[in-house]
Design a protein around this motif. Structure first.
Motif: not given
Lengths: 377, 473
Positions: B167, B359, B361-362, B388, B391, B393, B427-432
């Motif tokens: 969160g 998500c 990389p920043i 967020h 992160d 995300n 990145g990724t298909c889901t960070g959360e």
């Protein structure tokens, strides 16, 4: 505020997986023959865990930083890269490895740090290696390359298969590449001690301070002295120092204390018994919930990790120590003096079966580092 | 007989066997659980659907359980008859994790909601999985401790562990991955395991806790957990700042994190999100890209942190920086942020919310969000973006009318492009939100062969595929 410290590290960026073909071929051939492989980086931790077995698979040559962007606070390096090289690179940008891996001065590699899961004094406050791990690339026991996780801070894409690599002692695969979150170097750091003769008071104080001092980054106790380290901004460290000094007489101590304990090189571990006639001591590393009252077993004790780790030098049989500690909800590793096959705390049959199933999924023929974690694994 | 007929006959035979098996299971469950077994359509439909855009699938029944032993009994029974089991907490997942794709038994853990033991000195608490995060924080109110992980919904701790939830506070306190110290789970063969002791770090074997956290109930059913707590900060303050561009806002965040300023939260909202929360929460924030931040620490510490961030933000064209330590003002601002999903829903009355996340990389985040916003403009879908940002995300909140197929197709394409963009940017298909059944194809796209390794682990732990089948792998 200064400008963003961005560097272009694209020179480091590699490549495809062809560079790993020699290692893949070695694993393939071992898979075909069932020959056990002993994965060797810098061999700085051969004393740790069960006895190495099998033909050496040197991986120290698989070195080099693949990607490091200081603005990102992420580094990706090949597993054979020495921690000292990484540390130097990070330090030049005002950054560091957050888990304070031991044995840097002995050439330890990044892969070894992850495989052993060993962490420094900051473990309870800033986390261990697994808490900084963002992804790994490995060769599994069938000679296939797989990547889990990546370079992002949050990832919920499927099972978390990279964190279990931390502390697996190389039994799940050959680590090829590792990506880690790094942290900014703390502006100020100071270590102190003050008298606390009673171990019970020491544990209570350590637990209370963990809630009161935001800058607390290490805490332990030995021979009547409570020892602490504060790290953070100048403001935070001086505020917390003042708070401590209000009720204690502080003396500054050498910060090396923390490293020598995490490398088991502190005199507590190395000094022989004064009474040579006594049988060889065994040294146990005990993990407990931090507020667990003093362990009532004969022998000398050193407390680290804010109470969550107790080292015990004792003549007692390891089985007796383990029985007592299990009742307290903890586990015991046997650092010195005993069978290497009983190094880590034994698992109950249900957990062992689960371990074996997981191991088999990664390494069906059991070729990687057999016995380093548990016999039969 | 043609191959088609043959196939159909096999299907019919299998279907009959399955019908008989579920009848047997229902019969047994009814005897053991009496009124705690529910088979009414309304309750089944409610338990087969989460808060996502994805279609629900009702289970054959819902059983409210009260103990690990009861879960074990149900698992053994279902294992014997190869009937699927789907764990249920509060049903707040976002990728169809609770949908009973192949029917089966929904194990409703919401009545296993006792806080078992607060270990204040060890900074942890042992809970049953049905305890919700608000219930836990309410329970902890007088202890000076709190549980920091705060997905928008009042989710159950068991569900949060199963989906590896996080969160707004993750930048400081981590996610469920960092929070769970150990857990008890019932495996597919009915075996009960406890993954570790309460010790902070147990040097006994593989880190199985991490394997079960985020497994979405596909490896076992979590029936008890120990989670980490934190001391309530002495002081808490919040700040907000607006920017001309997303890039300026993200650069402010990057520099803030690089300086090691220990922010508790740092949230980005695009101008449309700000507009939505202004209307919904009756605020008058400038409708421009905005960062809202929370600082935890000492009185002097939170002030120092806010000043440093203000200085950094001004270097990136930040304006209208305001800071407050007033509790009521902070509550109003953060309530508005937590209500953002409802505010966004209210932007369109004839559309449903399809919330998704990615998500990156920043350092790629500004680029990824900017490209996504351009894409949204082209697609004509109403879709605010918020995230967020500490992160990397972010969430894309598409408002889509189910009844208009072209619109659904357009949203689907927009979604696919966003995920591809994130994957292309490392990145990724889901960070959360997790994989559930909504993002299974994306998982393959992102991980390739690694999904086979995941499948082999699933196979090793659940050879008959009865644990929440059809999710993740």
């Amino acid at each position: 505020m200064g400008s963003l410290r961005t560097l272009n590290w694209s020179d480091f960026k590699i490549m495809n997986d062809k560079q790993y073909s020699a290692l893949v071929e070695r694993v393939n051939s071992a898979y075909r023959s069932g020959q056990a492989l002993n994965i060797c980086g810098a061999s700085s931790k051969t004393f740790y865990g069960g006895l190495p077995d099998g033909i050496a698979l040197p991986v120290g040559e698989n070195r080099g930083v693949i990607d490091y962007d200081p603005a990102e606070l992420v580094i990706v390096a090949r597993a054979g890269t020495s921690l000292s090289e990484i540390q130097t690179l990070l330090a030049a940008q005002g950054q560091m490895l957050g888990f304070e891996p031991p044995f840097i001065d002995q050439g330890a590699t990044l892969g070894g740090a992850v495989a052993s899961g060993l962490a420094g004094a900051c473990r309870p406050y800033r986390g261990g290696v697994r808490d900084y791990l963002l992804g790994v690339k490995i060769i599994n026991g069938k000679g296939q390359i797989a990547q889990f996780g990546g370079r992002v801070m949050k990832n919920v894409a499927g099972f978390d298969l990279f964190r279990p690599m931390a502390g697996a002692m190389g039994t799940l695969g050959v680590l090829l590449e590792i990506s880690l979150r790094v942290i900014p170097v703390q502006e100020q750091q100071q270590s102190f001690e003050f008298n606390t003769s009673n171990q019970k008071n020491a544990i209570n104080t350590l637990c209370a301070l963990a809630k009161q001092l935001p800058s607390l980054s290490a805490g332990g106790w030995l021979e009547g002295k409570l020892q602490l380290r504060l790290s953070g901004s100048q403001l935070a460290v001086s505020r917390d120092t003042n708070l401590l000094a209000q009720s204690n007489s502080l003396s500054e101590i050498d910060a090396l204390r923390w490293q020598t304990v995490s490398q088991f090189e502190h005199p507590f571990f190395t000094q022989p018994d004064i009474d040579k006639a006594r049988p060889q001591n065994s040294i146990c590393s005990i993990d407990l919930a931090p507020a667990t009252p003093p362990v009532d077993l004969p022998g000398e004790q050193l407390i680290d990790w804010g109470g969550a780790r107790r080292y015990l030098k004792t003549e007692l049989d390891i089985k007796a120590v383990r029985q007592s500690i299990e009742k307290l909800g903890g586990s015991v590793s046997l650092l010195k003096g005993g069978e290497r096959s009983a190094f880590f705390h034994p698992l109950n049959p249900g957990m062992m079966s689960l371990h074996q199933r997981l191991k088999k999924s990664f390494d069906p023929k059991g070729i990687f580092n057999p016995g380093r974690l548990y016999p039969g694994l | 007989m043609s191959p088609d007929c043959l196939m159909r006959n096999i299907d019919i035979t299998e279907g009959r066997n399955k019908t008989r098996a579920i009848d047997t299971v229902l019969n047994e469950l009814s005897q053991r659980f009496g009124e705690r077994l529910k088979t009414g359509m309304a309750i089944r439909e409610q338990h087969g659907r989460d808060e996502s855009f994805h279609k629900g699938h009702p289970p054959d029944c819902v059983v409210a359980v009260h103990s690990t032993d009861e879960v074990q009994q149900i698992v053994r029974l279902c294992a014997l008859h190869k009937i699927p089991l789907i764990p249920w907490g509060q049903g707040t997942s976002l990728e169809g994790q609770v949908a009973a794709l192949h029917g089966g038994v929904c194990v409703d853990l919401s009545e296993m909601n006792a806080v078992l033991c607060v270990n204040a000195d060890d900074l942890d608490v042992v809970v049953q999985p049905g305890v919700t995060r608000r219930q836990l924080n309410e329970y902890l109110r007088d202890t000076g401790l709190f549980f920091p992980i705060d997905p928008g919904a009042d989710a159950s701790i068991g569900g949060m562990a199963s989906t590896r939830a996080s969160g707004t506070n993750a930048v400081r306190y981590g996610t469920m991955r960092d929070s769970v110290l150990n857990l008890t789970a019932v495996l597919a063969n009915g075996e009960i395991i406890k993954t570790a002791h309460r010790a902070r770090k147990s040097s006994a074997g593989y880190d199985l806790t991490r394997l079960f956290v985020g497994a979405e109930g596909t490896l076992g059913i979590i029936t008890e957990l120990t989670v980490r707590l934190y001391g309530r900060p002495q002081a808490q303050s919040s700040a907000q700042c607006t920017f001309d561009s997303i890039r300026d806002a993200v650069d402010t965040v990057i520099e803030t994190i690089q300086y090691g300023i220990p922010l508790a939260s740092i949230e980005l909202m695009d101008s449309l999100t700000v507009k939505a929360i202004n209307a919904y929460s009756k605020l008058s924030l400038p409708e421009k890209p905005m960062l809202i931040m929370e600082f935890h620490g000492t009185d002097a510490g939170v002030q120092e942190q806010a000043q440093m961030v203000q200085e950094i933000a001004s270097g990136h064209n930040g304006s209208e920086f305001s800071w407050t330590s007033d509790a009521a003002e902070q509550k109003k601002l953060w309530r508005a942020r937590h209500d953002a999903a409802y505010a966004i829903k209210a932007l369109r009355t004839d559309g449903q919310l399809w919330a998704t996340d990615a998500c990156v990389p920043i350092s790629r985040m500004a680029e990824c969000i900017e490209q996504t916003l351009d894409d949204i403009d082209q697609s004509k879908i109403i879709a605010p973006v918020l995230g967020h940002v500490g992160d990397g995300n972010f969430h894309l909140c598409m408002l889509v009318d189910h009844a208009v197929p072209e619109e659904v197709a357009s949203a689907q394409a927009l979604h696919e492009r966003m995920i591809q963009r994130a994957i292309d940017m490392d990145g990724t298909c889901t960070g959360e939100h997790g994989i559930g059944y909504g993002k299974r194809d994306f998982l393959k796209q992102e991980l390739g062969g690694a999904v086979d390794v995941m499948r082999s682990i699933k196979q090793a732990l659940d050879p008959d595929n009865i644990m929440n089948p059809g999710k993740i792998v």
